[in-house]
Design an enzyme around this catalytic site. Sequence first.
Site, PDB file in Angstrom:
ATOM      1  N   ARG A   1      83.589  22.916  -9.687  1.00 11.28           N
ATOM      2  CA  ARG A   1      82.943  23.317  -8.422  1.00 11.28           C
ATOM      3  C   ARG A   1      81.896  22.308  -7.966  1.00 11.28           C
ATOM      4  NH1 ARG A   1      80.467  28.710 -10.657  1.00 11.28           N
ATOM      5  NH2 ARG A   1      80.101  27.172 -12.326  1.00 11.28           N
TER       6      ARG A   1
ATOM      7  N   GLU B   1      68.664  22.977 -13.786  1.00 14.56           N
ATOM      8  CA  GLU B   1      67.371  23.618 -13.593  1.00 14.56           C
ATOM      9  C   GLU B   1      66.411  22.563 -13.048  1.00 14.56           C
ATOM     10  OE1 GLU B   1      66.010  25.431 -17.227  1.00 14.56           O
ATOM     11  OE2 GLU B   1      67.570  26.976 -17.207  1.00 14.56           O
TER      12      GLU B   1
ATOM     13  N   GLN C   1      52.343  24.169  -4.496  1.00  8.73           N
ATOM     14  CA  GLN C   1      52.945  23.766  -3.221  1.00  8.73           C
ATOM     15  C   GLN C   1      54.217  23.007  -3.485  1.00  8.73           C
ATOM     16  OE1 GLN C   1      49.919  22.398  -0.338  1.00  8.73           O
ATOM     17  NE2 GLN C   1      51.441  20.920   0.435  1.00  8.73           N
ATOM     18  N   ASP C   2      55.244  23.298  -2.674  1.00  6.96           N
ATOM     19  CA  ASP C   2      56.504  22.529  -2.671  1.00  6.96           C
ATOM     20  C   ASP C   2      56.563  21.774  -1.351  1.00  6.96           C
ATOM     21  OD1 ASP C   2      58.916  24.717  -4.376  1.00  6.96           O
ATOM     22  OD2 ASP C   2      57.569  23.150  -5.109  1.00  6.96           O
ATOM     23  N   ASN C   3      56.881  20.497  -1.438  1.00  3.37           N
ATOM     24  CA  ASN C   3      56.983  19.671  -0.228  1.00  3.37           C
ATOM     25  C   ASN C   3      58.373  19.065  -0.113  1.00  3.37           C
ATOM     26  OD1 ASN C   3      54.249  20.131   0.246  1.00  3.37           O
ATOM     27  ND2 ASN C   3      53.608  18.305  -0.881  1.00  3.37           N
TER      28      ASN C   3
ATOM     29  N   ARG D   1      56.353   5.415   2.051  1.00  5.63           N
ATOM     30  CA  ARG D   1      55.260   6.390   2.173  1.00  5.63           C
ATOM     31  C   ARG D   1      54.326   6.167   0.980  1.00  5.63           C
ATOM     32  NH1 ARG D   1      56.683  11.351   5.382  1.00  5.63           N
ATOM     33  NH2 ARG D   1      58.813  11.063   6.219  1.00  5.63           N
TER      34      ARG D   1
ATOM     35  N   HIS E   1      49.446   7.169  -1.874  1.00  2.00           N
ATOM     36  CA  HIS E   1      48.513   8.254  -1.556  1.00  2.00           C
ATOM     37  C   HIS E   1      48.017   8.979  -2.794  1.00  2.00           C
ATOM     38  CE1 HIS E   1      51.091   8.566   2.356  1.00  2.00           C
ATOM     39  NE2 HIS E   1      50.315   7.499   2.364  1.00  2.00           N
TER      40      HIS E   1
ATOM     41  N   LYS F   1      51.920  15.597  -9.331  1.00  4.84           N
ATOM     42  CA  LYS F   1      53.150  15.720  -8.525  1.00  4.84           C
ATOM     43  C   LYS F   1      54.363  15.601  -9.435  1.00  4.84           C
ATOM     44  CE  LYS F   1      50.643  13.533  -4.785  1.00  4.84           C
ATOM     45  NZ  LYS F   1      50.356  12.250  -4.119  1.00  4.84           N
TER      46      LYS F   1
ATOM     47  N   HIS G   1      50.432   7.506  -5.408  1.00  4.09           N
ATOM     48  CA  HIS G   1      51.901   7.660  -5.425  1.00  4.09           C
ATOM     49  C   HIS G   1      52.506   7.153  -4.127  1.00  4.09           C
ATOM     50  CE1 HIS G   1      55.522  10.218  -4.492  1.00  4.09           C
ATOM     51  NE2 HIS G   1      55.896   9.497  -5.537  1.00  4.09           N
TER      52      HIS G   1
ATOM     53  N   TYR H   1      59.038  17.604  -3.763  1.00  2.00           N
ATOM     54  CA  TYR H   1      58.074  17.544  -4.853  1.00  2.00           C
ATOM     55  C   TYR H   1      57.152  18.752  -4.864  1.00  2.00           C
ATOM     56  CZ  TYR H   1      55.152  15.221  -1.243  1.00  2.00           C
ATOM     57  OH  TYR H   1      54.475  14.877  -0.095  1.00  2.00           O
TER      58      TYR H   1
ATOM     59  N   LYS I   1      48.684   5.364   9.263  1.00  2.00           N
ATOM     60  CA  LYS I   1      47.766   5.589   8.129  1.00  2.00           C
ATOM     61  C   LYS I   1      48.064   4.595   7.011  1.00  2.00           C
ATOM     62  CE  LYS I   1      48.675   8.972   5.327  1.00  2.00           C
ATOM     63  NZ  LYS I   1      48.872  10.349   4.810  1.00  2.00           N
ATOM     64  N   ASP I   2      49.322   4.434   6.691  1.00  2.00           N
ATOM     65  CA  ASP I   2      49.682   3.590   5.546  1.00  2.00           C
ATOM     66  C   ASP I   2      49.494   2.112   5.864  1.00  2.00           C
ATOM     67  OD1 ASP I   2      52.343   5.744   4.225  1.00  2.00           O
ATOM     68  OD2 ASP I   2      50.156   5.941   4.317  1.00  2.00           O
TER      69      ASP I   2
HETATM   70  C1  LIG Z   1      51.270  15.707   2.488  1.00  2.00           C
HETATM   71  C2  LIG Z   1      51.178  16.782   3.524  1.00  2.00           C
HETATM   72  C3  LIG Z   1      51.265  16.495   4.873  1.00  2.00           C
HETATM   73  N1  LIG Z   1      51.171  17.497   5.789  1.00  2.00           N
HETATM   74  C4  LIG Z   1      51.290  17.147   7.208  1.00  2.00           C
HETATM   75  C5  LIG Z   1      50.228  16.177   7.699  1.00  2.00           C
HETATM   76  C6  LIG Z   1      50.940  15.370   8.757  1.00  2.00           C
HETATM   77  O1  LIG Z   1      50.847  16.012  10.024  1.00  2.00           O
HETATM   78  C7  LIG Z   1      52.407  15.376   8.329  1.00  2.00           C
HETATM   79  C8  LIG Z   1      52.847  14.094   7.663  1.00  2.00           C
HETATM   80  O2  LIG Z   1      51.885  13.802   6.674  1.00  2.00           O
HETATM   81  P1  LIG Z   1      51.892  12.387   5.972  1.00  2.00           P
HETATM   82  O3  LIG Z   1      52.217  11.317   6.974  1.00  2.00           O
HETATM   83  O4  LIG Z   1      50.617  12.261   5.177  1.00  2.00           O
HETATM   84  O5  LIG Z   1      53.126  12.543   4.978  1.00  2.00           O
HETATM   85  P2  LIG Z   1      53.513  11.505   3.820  1.00  2.00           P
HETATM   86  O6  LIG Z   1      53.295  10.095   4.259  1.00  2.00           O
HETATM   87  O7  LIG Z   1      54.855  11.907   3.364  1.00  2.00           O
HETATM   88  O8  LIG Z   1      52.457  11.813   2.680  1.00  2.00           O
HETATM   89  C9  LIG Z   1      52.868  12.132   1.366  1.00  2.00           C
HETATM   90  O9  LIG Z   1      53.459  10.977   0.853  1.00  2.00           O
HETATM   91  C10 LIG Z   1      53.118  10.512  -0.421  1.00  2.00           C
HETATM   92  C11 LIG Z   1      54.308   9.816  -0.995  1.00  2.00           C
HETATM   93  C12 LIG Z   1      52.514  11.483  -1.343  1.00  2.00           C
HETATM   94  O10 LIG Z   1      52.577  11.339  -2.557  1.00  2.00           O
HETATM   95  C13 LIG Z   1      51.738  12.596  -0.798  1.00  2.00           C
HETATM   96  O11 LIG Z   1      52.267  13.808  -1.285  1.00  2.00           O
HETATM   97  C14 LIG Z   1      51.658  12.660   0.653  1.00  2.00           C
HETATM   98  O12 LIG Z   1      50.516  11.901   1.014  1.00  2.00           O
HETATM   99  O13 LIG Z   1      52.527  16.472   7.389  1.00  2.00           O
HETATM  100  C15 LIG Z   1      51.004  18.824   5.431  1.00  2.00           C
HETATM  101  O14 LIG Z   1      50.928  19.716   6.280  1.00  2.00           O
HETATM  102  N2  LIG Z   1      50.913  19.135   4.099  1.00  2.00           N
HETATM  103  C16 LIG Z   1      50.994  18.162   3.120  1.00  2.00           C
HETATM  104  O15 LIG Z   1      50.932  18.499   1.915  1.00  2.00           O
END
Ligand SMILES: Cc1cn([C@H]2C[C@H](O)[C@@H](COP(=O)(O)OP(=O)(O)O[C@H]3O[C@H](C)C(=O)[C@H](O)[C@H]3O)O2)c(=O)[nH]c1=O
Length: 182
Positions: A23, A28, A47-49, A59, A62, A72, A119, A132, A168-169
């Site tokens: 299948r 897990e 939190q799960d992202n 990205r 951070h 994480k 990270h 994550y 930002k980055d």
């Molecule tokens: C991280 C995060 C973001 N947001 C909102 C804030 C912004 O409006 C939008 C995008 O956020 P950002 O550009 O910071 O997302 P990433 O660049 O993926 O940031 C992450 O990327 C690197 C790889 C990481 O390790 C961190 O977990 C995290 O910083 O999502 C949320 O609402 N909750 C959250 O936990």
Amino acid sequence: MKVTPLAIPDVILLEPKVFGDARGFFLESYNQESFRQATGRNLQFVQDNHSRSSKGVLRGLHYQLAPKAQGKLVRVVSGAVFDVAVDVRKGSSTFGQWVGAELSEENHRQMWIPPGFAHGFVVLSETADFLYKTTDYYAPELERCIAWNDPTIGIQWPANINPVLSDKDRQGKALNEAECFE
Ligand SMILES: Cc1cn([C@H]2C[C@H](O)[C@@H](COP(=O)(O)OP(=O)(O)O[C@H]3O[C@H](C)C(=O)[C@H](O)[C@H]3O)O2)c(=O)[nH]c1=O
């Protein structure tokens, strides 16, 4: 589950057992007891992202400062990324050093990145879905960003990447200017 501490042994690569059959497969993706045995840490994730990125998106790097520093547990469910963790704990013997690994839907690898590490990842496939769990909640006021290409860290990103970065980055700080962990 296969457990491989990386060159900075606080960062751990986890490879869950995959049960394949006609299948498809089952694994897990998280088991608290297995995780505790693998890492020696009995953690609660709060939190799960999920982020989806196209090829070349980078990205990071951070991290969140105390008291909201995040551990994480990261994985890729579609596509492939090169994932990197950088030790930003000033008191650490590996301060400023990095480790990395390819995480993909094919290898099912996960990486445990403890609090105290910056990270980031770059996407190798056409798109990548990055999932994550974090040990503390998002706290933008405590979030910091270190430049992906800081020469004092010297991350060996995959060749020929021309990273797509958020504003930002693009403004990530050099490690020697960044607020780090004591
Ligand atoms: C991280 C995060 C973001 N947001 C909102 C804030 C912004 O409006 C939008 C995008 O956020 P950002 O550009 O910071 O997302 P990433 O660049 O993926 O940031 C992450 O990327 C690197 C790889 C990481 O390790 C961190 O977990 C995290 O910083 O999502 C949320 O609402 N909750 C959250 O936990």
